[in-house]
Scaffold this motif. Structure first.
Motif, PDB file in Angstrom:
ATOM      1  N   SER A 102      12.206  -2.313  -2.995  1.00  0.00           N
ATOM      2  CA  SER A 102      12.017  -2.079  -1.556  1.00  0.00           C
ATOM      3  C   SER A 102      10.611  -1.577  -1.243  1.00  0.00           C
ATOM      4  O   SER A 102      10.288  -1.297  -0.096  1.00  0.00           O
ATOM      5  CB  SER A 102      13.069  -1.100  -1.039  1.00  0.00           C
ATOM      6  N   SER A 103       9.751  -1.467  -2.256  1.00  0.00           N
ATOM      7  CA  SER A 103       8.369  -1.044  -1.987  1.00  0.00           C
ATOM      8  C   SER A 103       7.421  -1.783  -2.929  1.00  0.00           C
ATOM      9  O   SER A 103       7.848  -2.598  -3.733  1.00  0.00           O
ATOM     10  CB  SER A 103       8.246   0.468  -2.183  1.00  0.00           C
ATOM     11  N   GLY A 104       6.132  -1.486  -2.794  1.00  0.00           N
ATOM     12  CA  GLY A 104       5.165  -2.072  -3.717  1.00  0.00           C
ATOM     13  C   GLY A 104       4.496  -3.349  -3.227  1.00  0.00           C
ATOM     14  O   GLY A 104       3.894  -4.078  -4.018  1.00  0.00           O
ATOM     15  N   ARG A 105       4.594  -3.630  -1.910  1.00  0.00           N
ATOM     16  CA  ARG A 105       3.976  -4.864  -1.400  1.00  0.00           C
ATOM     17  C   ARG A 105       2.733  -4.623  -0.546  1.00  0.00           C
ATOM     18  O   ARG A 105       2.060  -5.569  -0.127  1.00  0.00           O
ATOM     19  CB  ARG A 105       4.989  -5.649  -0.548  1.00  0.00           C
ATOM     20  N   GLY A 106       2.413  -3.345  -0.286  1.00  0.00           N
ATOM     21  CA  GLY A 106       1.325  -3.041   0.638  1.00  0.00           C
ATOM     22  C   GLY A 106      -0.038  -3.552   0.187  1.00  0.00           C
ATOM     23  O   GLY A 106      -0.703  -4.308   0.902  1.00  0.00           O
ATOM     24  N   LEU A 107      -0.448  -3.151  -0.994  1.00  0.00           N
ATOM     25  CA  LEU A 107      -1.779  -3.550  -1.472  1.00  0.00           C
ATOM     26  C   LEU A 107      -1.838  -5.038  -1.774  1.00  0.00           C
ATOM     27  O   LEU A 107      -2.886  -5.669  -1.618  1.00  0.00           O
ATOM     28  CB  LEU A 107      -2.167  -2.725  -2.709  1.00  0.00           C
ATOM     29  N   PHE A 108      -0.704  -5.604  -2.159  1.00  0.00           N
ATOM     30  CA  PHE A 108      -0.654  -7.054  -2.365  1.00  0.00           C
ATOM     31  C   PHE A 108      -1.003  -7.758  -1.048  1.00  0.00           C
ATOM     32  O   PHE A 108      -1.791  -8.709  -1.026  1.00  0.00           O
ATOM     33  CB  PHE A 108       0.741  -7.456  -2.853  1.00  0.00           C
ATOM     34  N   LEU A 109      -0.433  -7.281   0.045  1.00  0.00           N
ATOM     35  CA  LEU A 109      -0.723  -7.890   1.352  1.00  0.00           C
ATOM     36  C   LEU A 109      -2.192  -7.695   1.733  1.00  0.00           C
ATOM     37  O   LEU A 109      -2.824  -8.599   2.269  1.00  0.00           O
ATOM     38  CB  LEU A 109       0.194  -7.302   2.439  1.00  0.00           C
ATOM     39  N   VAL A 110      -2.723  -6.512   1.436  1.00  0.00           N
ATOM     40  CA  VAL A 110      -4.145  -6.270   1.726  1.00  0.00           C
ATOM     41  C   VAL A 110      -5.002  -7.294   0.985  1.00  0.00           C
ATOM     42  O   VAL A 110      -5.918  -7.892   1.551  1.00  0.00           O
ATOM     43  CB  VAL A 110      -4.559  -4.840   1.305  1.00  0.00           C
ATOM     44  N   ARG A 111      -4.661  -7.546  -0.272  1.00  0.00           N
ATOM     45  CA  ARG A 111      -5.422  -8.524  -1.059  1.00  0.00           C
ATOM     46  C   ARG A 111      -5.315  -9.923  -0.477  1.00  0.00           C
ATOM     47  O   ARG A 111      -6.270 -10.687  -0.494  1.00  0.00           O
ATOM     48  CB  ARG A 111      -4.898  -8.544  -2.500  1.00  0.00           C
ATOM     49  N   CYS A 112      -4.122 -10.260   0.017  1.00  0.00           N
ATOM     50  CA  CYS A 112      -3.933 -11.592   0.612  1.00  0.00           C
ATOM     51  C   CYS A 112      -4.741 -11.737   1.893  1.00  0.00           C
ATOM     52  O   CYS A 112      -5.260 -12.803   2.188  1.00  0.00           O
ATOM     53  CB  CYS A 112      -2.462 -11.827   0.965  1.00  0.00           C
ATOM     54  N   PHE A 113      -4.808 -10.669   2.665  1.00  0.00           N
ATOM     55  CA  PHE A 113      -5.342 -10.773   4.015  1.00  0.00           C
ATOM     56  C   PHE A 113      -6.841 -10.496   4.122  1.00  0.00           C
ATOM     57  O   PHE A 113      -7.477 -10.876   5.097  1.00  0.00           O
ATOM     58  CB  PHE A 113      -4.586  -9.829   4.958  1.00  0.00           C
ATOM     59  N   MET A 114      -7.401  -9.788   3.138  1.00  0.00           N
ATOM     60  CA  MET A 114      -8.826  -9.479   3.184  1.00  0.00           C
ATOM     61  C   MET A 114      -9.536 -10.216   2.045  1.00  0.00           C
ATOM     62  O   MET A 114      -8.904 -10.726   1.131  1.00  0.00           O
ATOM     63  CB  MET A 114      -9.045  -7.957   3.058  1.00  0.00           C
ATOM     64  N   ASP A 115     -10.856 -10.250   2.086  1.00  0.00           N
ATOM     65  CA  ASP A 115     -11.604 -10.950   1.041  1.00  0.00           C
ATOM     66  C   ASP A 115     -11.833 -10.078  -0.181  1.00  0.00           C
ATOM     67  O   ASP A 115     -11.928 -10.577  -1.295  1.00  0.00           O
ATOM     68  CB  ASP A 115     -12.952 -11.424   1.593  1.00  0.00           C
ATOM     69  N   GLU A 116     -11.973  -8.780   0.047  1.00  0.00           N
ATOM     70  CA  GLU A 116     -12.197  -7.880  -1.084  1.00  0.00           C
ATOM     71  C   GLU A 116     -11.474  -6.568  -0.861  1.00  0.00           C
ATOM     72  O   GLU A 116     -11.320  -6.106   0.268  1.00  0.00           O
ATOM     73  CB  GLU A 116     -13.696  -7.565  -1.231  1.00  0.00           C
ATOM     74  N   LEU A 117     -11.060  -5.960  -1.971  1.00  0.00           N
ATOM     75  CA  LEU A 117     -10.410  -4.650  -1.931  1.00  0.00           C
ATOM     76  C   LEU A 117     -10.946  -3.832  -3.093  1.00  0.00           C
ATOM     77  O   LEU A 117     -10.970  -4.312  -4.229  1.00  0.00           O
ATOM     78  CB  LEU A 117      -8.887  -4.824  -2.066  1.00  0.00           C
ATOM     79  N   MET A 118     -11.433  -2.634  -2.793  1.00  0.00           N
ATOM     80  CA  MET A 118     -11.949  -1.756  -3.855  1.00  0.00           C
ATOM     81  C   MET A 118     -11.386  -0.358  -3.662  1.00  0.00           C
ATOM     82  O   MET A 118     -11.190   0.074  -2.528  1.00  0.00           O
ATOM     83  CB  MET A 118     -13.471  -1.657  -3.773  1.00  0.00           C
ATOM     84  N   VAL A 119     -11.174   0.334  -4.763  1.00  0.00           N
ATOM     85  CA  VAL A 119     -10.719   1.720  -4.678  1.00  0.00           C
ATOM     86  C   VAL A 119     -11.634   2.590  -5.516  1.00  0.00           C
ATOM     87  O   VAL A 119     -11.923   2.272  -6.668  1.00  0.00           O
ATOM     88  CB  VAL A 119      -9.267   1.865  -5.190  1.00  0.00           C
TER      89      VAL A 119
END
Ligand SMILES: Nc1ncnc2c1ncn2[C@@H]1O[C@H](COP(=O)(O)OP(=O)(O)O)[C@@H](O)[C@H]1O
Ligand SMILES: [Mg+2]
Lengths: 114, 157
Positions: free
Chosen positions: B106-123
């Motif tokens: 029921s969780s764990g999809r947030g950052l996956f969606l960010v990756r799908c929707f944006m060009d780059e993701l960094m932490v």
């Protein structure tokens, strides 16, 4: 801003109409509560009509998945109908399309139970 | 900072209502930047997911800890940063929500969606600890070009 939920009975199947945004907080909690009530009343054939839902966040998706599992564990079925393009896309990229039984419209979803 | 850079900076309270507020600002910034409706929707969802994470995993609902958000319009891209005061985290340790093992979670999809929707993701980790999550969305070819300066447009003529 949030979600509106309405329940209807159609030929032994409960159709739950949702409209608005299914997101973290009240909306997700309302859906959980609605499903809990239905199961308590012994209503195990459930269609979520998402025709008026244009936005679901990861928390709302999580709520759909746990709703699906909870209903299934109690011997029922939760099906989805009438997806908007955005929600359809979201279920596709998250592979949840393979988890849920999705129907184009309410009638098809209701008939699929018989 | 170059003259064509524009920036919106804000501090959000750690509470659920801030998620809608942050998303609303993201919608306006994305519109100003010239993104179309579809891209605006994706940017809003990505920003929302990072704000939710800052609230839940970073600041853990502690109202004394603020969430910092910065939108920067660069000549070729929009950059969004979300900062919290939590323990920080590493993207490498995040499980794949599409795997059989995690598909029914029921969780764990947030950052996956960010990756799908944006060009780059960094932490990264902030100077005083906490997570600094940076997202990049590049302007597409049919972009209205709100991120460009007049001088830049002049050069292209
Ligand atoms: N701001 C943050 N601070 C600390 N940990 C984080 C943060 N954002 C994400 N995480 C970690 O990454 C994991 C995955 O995040 P996400 O994909 O959004 O899924 P979810 O929030 O549903 O768990 C979280 O469970 C958490 O462990
Ligand atoms: Mg999250």
């Amino acid at each position: 801003m949030s979600v509106k939920i309405n329940k209807r009975e159609v030929g032994g199947v409960t159709v739950v109409d949702l409209s608005g945004r299914l997101t973290l907080g009240d909306a997700s909690a309302q859906l959980r509560e609605t499903l809990r009530e239905l199961l308590n009343q012994g209503q195990k054939k459930i269609v979520l009509n998402l025709g008026q839902v244009g936005y679901i966040d990861s928390s709302g998706l999580g709520e759909l998945v746990s709703g699906f599992t909870t209903v299934k564990n109690q011997g029922g079925q939760l099906k989805l109908a009438n997806l908007t393009q955005k929600v359809n896309d979201l279920l596709t990229i998250t592979k949840l399309y393979t988890v849920f039984e999705v129907h184009n419209d309410e009638t098809a979803a209701v008939q699929s139970f018989s | 900072m170059s003259p064509e850079t524009r920036r919106v900076e804000m501090t959000l309270e750690t509470k659920i209502e801030s998620m809608d507020l942050g998303e609303e600002v993201a919608r306006r910034v994305a519109a100003t930047a010239g993104f179309d409706e579809d891209e605006r929707h994706k940017i809003c969802m990505a920003v929302r997911e990072c704000l939710i994470n800052a609230l839940q995993h970073g600041n853990r609902y502690d109202p004394r800890k603020p969430i910092g958000v910065t939108f920067t319009l660069l000549p070729d891209r929009l950059m969004v940063q979300v900062r919290d005061q939590g323990p920080g985290f590493d993207l490498a340790g995040i499980p794949d929500p599409l795997s059989d093992e995690h598909l029914l979670k029921s969780s764990g999809r947030g950052l996956f969606l960010v990756r799908c929707f944006m060009d780059e993701l960094m932490v990264e980790s902030g100077r005083n600890g906490g997570a600094v999550v940076t997202m990049i969305k590049r302007y597409s070819s049919n972009h209205r070009g709100a991120g460009e300066s007049e001088a830049e447009k002049e050069k292209q003529r």
